[in-house]
Structures are given as C-alpha cells and as structure tokens.
Write a protein that holds these residues in place. Sequence first.
Motif, PDB file in Angstrom:
ATOM      1  N   THR A 104      -8.492   7.358  -8.175  1.00  0.00           N
ATOM      2  CA  THR A 104      -9.853   7.487  -7.878  1.00  0.00           C
ATOM      3  C   THR A 104      -9.854   8.451  -6.704  1.00  0.00           C
ATOM      4  OG1 THR A 104      -9.256   6.079  -5.537  1.00  0.00           O
ATOM      5  CG2 THR A 104     -10.100   4.862  -7.707  1.00  0.00           C
ATOM      6  N   LEU A 105     -10.938   9.298  -6.895  1.00  0.00           N
ATOM      7  CA  LEU A 105     -11.145  10.553  -6.147  1.00  0.00           C
ATOM      8  C   LEU A 105     -12.504  10.319  -5.538  1.00  0.00           C
ATOM      9  CD1 LEU A 105     -10.371  13.764  -8.165  1.00  0.00           C
ATOM     10  CD2 LEU A 105      -9.439  13.145  -5.859  1.00  0.00           C
ATOM     11  N   SER A 106     -12.672  10.668  -4.176  1.00  0.00           N
ATOM     12  CA  SER A 106     -13.933  10.929  -3.471  1.00  0.00           C
ATOM     13  C   SER A 106     -13.973  12.246  -2.591  1.00  0.00           C
ATOM     14  CB  SER A 106     -14.132   9.681  -2.655  1.00  0.00           C
ATOM     15  OG  SER A 106     -13.917   8.481  -3.054  1.00  0.00           O
ATOM     16  N   SER A 107     -14.816  13.070  -2.639  1.00  0.00           N
ATOM     17  CA  SER A 107     -14.597  14.352  -2.051  1.00  0.00           C
ATOM     18  C   SER A 107     -15.636  14.444  -0.679  1.00  0.00           C
ATOM     19  CB  SER A 107     -15.136  15.598  -3.153  1.00  0.00           C
ATOM     20  OG  SER A 107     -16.694  15.717  -2.831  1.00  0.00           O
ATOM     21  N   GLN A 110       0.813  -1.052  -0.152  1.00  0.00           N
ATOM     22  CA  GLN A 110      -0.057   0.112   0.129  1.00  0.00           C
ATOM     23  C   GLN A 110       0.905   1.015   0.120  1.00  0.00           C
ATOM     24  OE1 GLN A 110      -3.569   0.689  -0.024  1.00  0.00           O
ATOM     25  NE2 GLN A 110      -3.585  -1.488  -0.665  1.00  0.00           N
ATOM     26  N   ILE A 111       1.761   1.298  -1.001  1.00  0.00           N
ATOM     27  CA  ILE A 111       2.570   2.383  -1.191  1.00  0.00           C
ATOM     28  C   ILE A 111       2.754   2.750  -2.564  1.00  0.00           C
ATOM     29  CG2 ILE A 111       3.900   2.416   0.852  1.00  0.00           C
ATOM     30  CD1 ILE A 111       6.099   0.699  -0.516  1.00  0.00           C
ATOM     31  N   SER A 112       2.998   3.995  -2.874  1.00  0.00           N
ATOM     32  CA  SER A 112       2.989   4.716  -4.265  1.00  0.00           C
ATOM     33  C   SER A 112       3.920   3.625  -5.297  1.00  0.00           C
ATOM     34  CB  SER A 112       3.643   6.022  -4.282  1.00  0.00           C
ATOM     35  OG  SER A 112       5.143   6.027  -4.071  1.00  0.00           O
ATOM     36  N   VAL A 113       4.737   2.891  -4.854  1.00  0.00           N
ATOM     37  CA  VAL A 113       5.597   2.147  -5.912  1.00  0.00           C
ATOM     38  C   VAL A 113       4.801   0.750  -6.159  1.00  0.00           C
ATOM     39  CG1 VAL A 113       7.578   3.089  -5.249  1.00  0.00           C
ATOM     40  CG2 VAL A 113       7.195   1.023  -4.024  1.00  0.00           C
ATOM     41  N   GLY A 114       3.841   0.359  -5.554  1.00  0.00           N
ATOM     42  CA  GLY A 114       2.988  -0.621  -5.634  1.00  0.00           C
ATOM     43  C   GLY A 114       2.274  -0.618  -6.906  1.00  0.00           C
ATOM     44  N   SER A 115       1.425  -1.793  -7.307  1.00  0.00           N
ATOM     45  CA  SER A 115       0.803  -1.766  -8.627  1.00  0.00           C
ATOM     46  C   SER A 115      -0.227  -2.833  -8.816  1.00  0.00           C
ATOM     47  CB  SER A 115       2.034  -2.129  -9.896  1.00  0.00           C
ATOM     48  OG  SER A 115       2.625  -3.151  -9.259  1.00  0.00           O
ATOM     49  N   ALA A 116       0.019  -4.031  -8.238  1.00  0.00           N
ATOM     50  CA  ALA A 116      -0.833  -5.056  -8.895  1.00  0.00           C
ATOM     51  C   ALA A 116      -2.048  -5.426  -7.716  1.00  0.00           C
ATOM     52  CB  ALA A 116      -0.003  -6.370  -8.807  1.00  0.00           C
ATOM     53  N   THR A 117      -2.248  -4.398  -6.824  1.00  0.00           N
ATOM     54  CA  THR A 117      -3.436  -4.219  -6.008  1.00  0.00           C
ATOM     55  C   THR A 117      -4.086  -2.746  -5.926  1.00  0.00           C
ATOM     56  OG1 THR A 117      -4.303  -5.171  -3.645  1.00  0.00           O
ATOM     57  CG2 THR A 117      -2.275  -3.955  -3.692  1.00  0.00           C
ATOM     58  N   ASP A 118      -5.224  -2.707  -5.438  1.00  0.00           N
ATOM     59  CA  ASP A 118      -5.780  -1.395  -5.586  1.00  0.00           C
ATOM     60  C   ASP A 118      -5.163  -0.675  -4.384  1.00  0.00           C
ATOM     61  OD1 ASP A 118      -7.352  -2.046  -7.627  1.00  0.00           O
ATOM     62  OD2 ASP A 118      -9.131  -2.072  -6.361  1.00  0.00           O
ATOM     63  N   LEU A 119      -4.654   0.575  -4.459  1.00  0.00           N
ATOM     64  CA  LEU A 119      -3.981   1.364  -3.497  1.00  0.00           C
ATOM     65  C   LEU A 119      -5.540   2.112  -2.780  1.00  0.00           C
ATOM     66  CD1 LEU A 119      -1.757   2.630  -2.132  1.00  0.00           C
ATOM     67  CD2 LEU A 119      -1.670   4.291  -3.794  1.00  0.00           C
ATOM     68  N   CYS A 120      -5.650   1.926  -1.604  1.00  0.00           N
ATOM     69  CA  CYS A 120      -6.933   2.218  -0.811  1.00  0.00           C
ATOM     70  C   CYS A 120      -6.809   3.553  -0.859  1.00  0.00           C
ATOM     71  CB  CYS A 120      -6.935   1.715   0.607  1.00  0.00           C
ATOM     72  SG  CYS A 120      -6.878  -0.166   0.471  1.00  0.00           S
ATOM     73  N   ALA A 121      -8.145   4.256  -0.596  1.00  0.00           N
ATOM     74  CA  ALA A 121      -8.242   5.553  -0.644  1.00  0.00           C
ATOM     75  C   ALA A 121      -7.855   6.388   0.486  1.00  0.00           C
ATOM     76  CB  ALA A 121      -9.692   5.929  -0.771  1.00  0.00           C
ATOM     77  N   HIS A 122      -6.970   7.303   0.329  1.00  0.00           N
ATOM     78  CA  HIS A 122      -6.144   8.124   1.488  1.00  0.00           C
ATOM     79  C   HIS A 122      -6.184   9.574   1.547  1.00  0.00           C
ATOM     80  CE1 HIS A 122      -3.108   7.033  -1.452  1.00  0.00           C
ATOM     81  NE2 HIS A 122      -2.846   8.082  -0.930  1.00  0.00           N
ATOM     82  N   VAL A 175      -7.710  10.749   6.812  1.00  0.00           N
ATOM     83  CA  VAL A 175      -7.965   9.279   6.954  1.00  0.00           C
ATOM     84  C   VAL A 175      -7.363   8.554   5.694  1.00  0.00           C
ATOM     85  CG1 VAL A 175     -10.200   9.338   5.260  1.00  0.00           C
ATOM     86  CG2 VAL A 175     -10.078   7.743   7.180  1.00  0.00           C
ATOM     87  N   ASP A 176      -7.129   7.251   6.227  1.00  0.00           N
ATOM     88  CA  ASP A 176      -6.435   6.455   5.292  1.00  0.00           C
ATOM     89  C   ASP A 176      -7.194   4.848   5.474  1.00  0.00           C
ATOM     90  OD1 ASP A 176      -4.819   4.569   3.781  1.00  0.00           O
ATOM     91  OD2 ASP A 176      -3.075   5.508   4.427  1.00  0.00           O
ATOM     92  N   PHE A 177      -7.711   4.653   4.233  1.00  0.00           N
ATOM     93  CA  PHE A 177      -8.795   3.358   4.522  1.00  0.00           C
ATOM     94  C   PHE A 177      -8.010   2.338   4.153  1.00  0.00           C
ATOM     95  CE2 PHE A 177     -11.925   6.948   3.124  1.00  0.00           C
ATOM     96  CZ  PHE A 177     -12.569   6.858   4.383  1.00  0.00           C
ATOM     97  N   ALA A 178      -6.972   2.051   4.412  1.00  0.00           N
ATOM     98  CA  ALA A 178      -6.140   0.705   4.357  1.00  0.00           C
ATOM     99  C   ALA A 178      -5.983  -0.066   5.399  1.00  0.00           C
ATOM    100  CB  ALA A 178      -4.487   1.087   3.977  1.00  0.00           C
ATOM    101  N   GLY A 179      -7.236  -0.015   6.436  1.00  0.00           N
ATOM    102  CA  GLY A 179      -7.627  -0.808   7.553  1.00  0.00           C
ATOM    103  C   GLY A 179      -6.538  -0.646   8.473  1.00  0.00           C
ATOM    104  N   LEU A 231     -17.983   6.042   6.668  1.00  0.00           N
ATOM    105  CA  LEU A 231     -17.263   7.107   5.823  1.00  0.00           C
ATOM    106  C   LEU A 231     -16.676   6.167   4.773  1.00  0.00           C
ATOM    107  CD1 LEU A 231     -16.572  10.115   5.567  1.00  0.00           C
ATOM    108  CD2 LEU A 231     -14.433   9.384   6.530  1.00  0.00           C
ATOM    109  N   CYS A 232     -16.261   5.216   4.923  1.00  0.00           N
ATOM    110  CA  CYS A 232     -15.480   4.435   3.877  1.00  0.00           C
ATOM    111  C   CYS A 232     -16.323   4.071   2.627  1.00  0.00           C
ATOM    112  CB  CYS A 232     -14.799   3.158   4.377  1.00  0.00           C
ATOM    113  SG  CYS A 232     -13.716   2.055   2.963  1.00  0.00           S
ATOM    114  N   ASN A 233     -17.611   3.422   3.033  1.00  0.00           N
ATOM    115  CA  ASN A 233     -18.786   2.964   2.081  1.00  0.00           C
ATOM    116  C   ASN A 233     -19.009   4.336   1.394  1.00  0.00           C
ATOM    117  OD1 ASN A 233     -18.762   0.536   3.072  1.00  0.00           O
ATOM    118  ND2 ASN A 233     -20.325   0.727   4.495  1.00  0.00           N
ATOM    119  N   ALA A 234     -19.406   5.354   2.168  1.00  0.00           N
ATOM    120  CA  ALA A 234     -19.513   6.517   1.346  1.00  0.00           C
ATOM    121  C   ALA A 234     -18.744   6.978   0.483  1.00  0.00           C
ATOM    122  CB  ALA A 234     -19.786   7.787   2.485  1.00  0.00           C
ATOM    123  N   ALA A 235     -17.380   7.016   0.718  1.00  0.00           N
ATOM    124  CA  ALA A 235     -16.250   7.161  -0.335  1.00  0.00           C
ATOM    125  C   ALA A 235     -16.292   6.422  -1.568  1.00  0.00           C
ATOM    126  CB  ALA A 235     -14.811   7.026   0.677  1.00  0.00           C
TER     127      ALA A 235
END
Length: 336
Positions: free
Chosen positions: A175-178, A134-146, A236-240, A258-262
């Motif tokens: 992805t963007l969620s305001s 879960q860092i910017s150099v990752g790729s093969a998994t979704d990067l959680c909203a943060h 917030v960081d939705f990375a559990g 909040l995570c569901n709303a995002a």
Amino acid sequence: MSDVPRLSLSPPDCRTLLDASRELSHYSVSSDADGFVLEAQVQSGRLSSDLRRALLEFRRFGDASGGLLIQGVPIGELPATPDRPDRLVGAQSSCGACLSTLVACLGDQYGFRPELGGSMVQDIVPVPGFEYDQISVGSATDLCAHTETAFSPHRPDYVALLCLRPDHEECAGTTLSSIDEMLPLLDAQTIATLREPRFRTKVDPSFLLGDNLTEEICIDPIWVLGRSEQRPHLRVDFAGSLGTEGNDPPAQRALEALCNAARDVRTTVRLKAGDLLIIDNNRAVHGRTLFVPRYDGRDRWLLRSFVARDLGRSADVRPGDERVVVPDYAAEGISA
Ligand SMILES: [Fe+2]
C-alpha cells in the motif's frame, strides 16, 4: 488516489541489466559493499536515456502516488524462497545486482547494522513465529502504513522492493499513501499540529532484536510533518502504541486525522515477479496487506534496498565511513 506510474523495461535495458549483473558478480556485496555499489553506479550509466530520465525525474519531482513501478526486471531461475532473511541469498544473486543497478540512479545504497547486518540488499520473506508481528518478516496481519525507519534521522529517501516471487494466492498488496494526496483532506489546524514536536515514535522491534536490546526505545519528541510547506516530509508509523503516538490529546487527534487520510487515499500494488516498486520514503507511507505463508520454499520473496540521496548526511553514525549506519538512539530526536 493516484495509480503508481508503470514503466516496462525494454529488451536492451534487460540485456544491460544482465551484463551489469555479470560485472557486479566480481564484487562481494557483503565484504566489499563500496566496490559493489560503485560498480552498480557505473553500470547504471549504460541504461537507456529514457529509463534513466524516468528515474531521475522521479528523484527530482516525485509522483503524486508516492511511487514508481518498473516492470520486467529479469529474474531468471530462482532457488527456493529462503526460510530466513539473514542468509542474504538475494544479495548475491543477479536479481540483487539488477536492483542495485536500477536504484543507482537515485543515490547511494546503504543499510542499518541491526537490520540484517546492514546488507545493501535484503531478503524480505515470511518467517514462522512472526506471522502477526509488525515487522517485515510478518505475513498474516496487515502491516500498518509507515515511513521506513520513522524513528531514525537517517531513514532512507527511497525504499526499493523487487518482487522475485509473489505469495501463493497473489493477494499480498503493497500500500502507498502520499502526503500530496493526504494534505487536501486535512484542515489547517491539524496540519499545524502535525508540524510541531508533539509526537513520539518507537524503534522497530526488528532493530531491537538485531542489537540484542530487550527494552523498548521511544524517540521523543518528533514532528510528523516537516521540512517545506510546499513539499512536506512525513515521519510517522501508524502501528499505534508500537509506532507513533501524540504526546497530548490534540496531537493524537491530528495523528488520527492523518491516519484516516492515509487510508482514504491509499493505493495498493500487487507486485508480480520482476516488478520493482520504488517508494518515496519522505513523501509517502507504505504498508502491506496480509497473506498466508506456507513455508514450502515457494513463499513470497522480495528484495529490499534502502537508498540515500546524500550519504554524507549520516557520516557521523557510519563507523569507518562504511555504508552501514550504527544507530545512536539517544541523538535521534526532533531535528531530523
Ligand atoms: Fe517498510
């Protein structure tokens, strides 16, 4: 979910950016960050009033989507995508200068020492071995909203992402969620709970790596929704368990709401070469959908820059009044 407003650069603005990049080439972004950023701020004054107005309006009012997309930034001939982010290839390029000139309308570029030495412009590229992180150099998994650097009181007001090269399949989406679009989906009790200091959040692994720290660091307590009622800020960081968690069951439930709303309001932007996405880091969370890197020199390559509206707010943690924050994790709690 609102679409991100799009703005295409005019040919005169493209020429201005290329002129600006020639002026900026006289400054080393790594050894003379102040000279570089100040020159970018001077050069930004030459951009058209329409473009400057769009950037300044975004700075003043934001947007319901949480972002602004500027298309047609001149990219030119590109070298191979760097195989590591610490070579600072993009920082010294004309693309880095164009990015800096555009974001100069919003405030001051700066960095964090553990994150690529605090470079004003950073290469975001996939790195082997980190595909599922879960860092910017990752790729093969979704990067959680943060929220970018949710753990820091000195987190950027804006995160700018300039796409130099999309992934091979052009499937990676930002992805963007305001918060403006999330709030109507939340009940009053949930909002009240999110405003209380009943949460904790972890320091990003990339920051720990950058400072050779091996122990996890948790910032506790923090609020998730703060500042004004009318225009609240998100933190917030939705990375559990790797990101933000509630300190008690009702707080955790509020966080999940909040995570569901995002997720429900999320909009996705698939950046193309020359697209600059400016994210309002106070009022929106962002993430990235997965892609498959090939490590062949043609992988996805973004330039990233952090911008502060008021650099003075972080003066205490920027030794020598440089543009680089040295985090003091012991002091990074609720007040921010
Ligand atoms: Fe991010």
